[in-house]
Write a protein that holds these residues in place. Structure first.
Motif, PDB file in Angstrom:
ATOM      1  N   GLN A 120       1.037   4.205  -3.253  1.00  0.00           N
ATOM      2  CA  GLN A 120       0.637   5.601  -3.070  1.00  0.00           C
ATOM      3  C   GLN A 120       1.232   6.498  -4.144  1.00  0.00           C
ATOM      4  OE1 GLN A 120       1.703   6.641   0.937  1.00  0.00           O
ATOM      5  NE2 GLN A 120      -0.129   5.698   1.806  1.00  0.00           N
ATOM      6  N   ASP A 149       0.830  -1.210   0.000  1.00  0.00           N
ATOM      7  CA  ASP A 149       0.000   0.000   0.000  1.00  0.00           C
ATOM      8  C   ASP A 149       0.865   1.260   0.000  1.00  0.00           C
ATOM      9  OD1 ASP A 149      -2.288  -1.531  -0.032  1.00  0.00           O
ATOM     10  OD2 ASP A 149      -2.686  -1.336   2.113  1.00  0.00           O
ATOM     11  N   THR A 150       1.965   1.230   0.723  1.00  0.00           N
ATOM     12  CA  THR A 150       2.886   2.371   0.743  1.00  0.00           C
ATOM     13  C   THR A 150       3.486   2.595  -0.646  1.00  0.00           C
ATOM     14  OG1 THR A 150       3.431   1.920   3.052  1.00  0.00           O
ATOM     15  CG2 THR A 150       4.959   3.317   1.823  1.00  0.00           C
TER      16      THR A 150
END
Length: 118
Positions: free
Chosen positions: A39, A35-36
């Motif tokens: 981004q 998820d990081t």
């Protein structure tokens, strides 16, 4: 012609909803790391475009949480044309090391996502 495209678009969305692929399950720490990384990605797309649906299905299969922008609406449409160079969807905006890359073509986008996150 507009009515036919509208009806076909709704059929595509309905079939995508009914037959949506299962989301990939990862351990929580690994999913947070993914998820990081995602981004820095954004997908410019049309909701009923069959090629955009293909890319969104690939994203779901891999369990990727990538922001999607509707390229028909004003701020995103203008950004796609001004920075990406053309109004073509799907288009993946990739920001790495302060540089922005615009990746067009659904097959290329899916290959990029497979190589990076699979």
């Amino acid at each position: 012609m507009f009515i036919i495209r509208w009806i076909l678009g709704r059929i595509i969305l309905f079939l995508n909803f009914v037959f949506s692929p299962k989301k990939r399950q990862r351990p929580l720490a690994e999913q947070q790391q993914i998820d990081t990384q995602t981004q820095a990605l954004a997908l410019y797309q049309y909701p009923a475009c069959p090629f955009c649906v293909k890319v969104r299905r690939a994203m779901r299969r891999q369990g990727l949480n990538i922001v999607t922008h509707d390229a028909k609406k004003a701020p995103h449409k203008d950004e796609l044309v001004a920075q990406g160079g053309k109004q073509q969807v799907p288009c993946l905006r990739i920001e790495e090391n302060g540089q922005v890359q615009w990746l067009y073509e659904s097959k290329e986008i899916i290959n990029y996502l497979d190589q990076r996150f699979a």
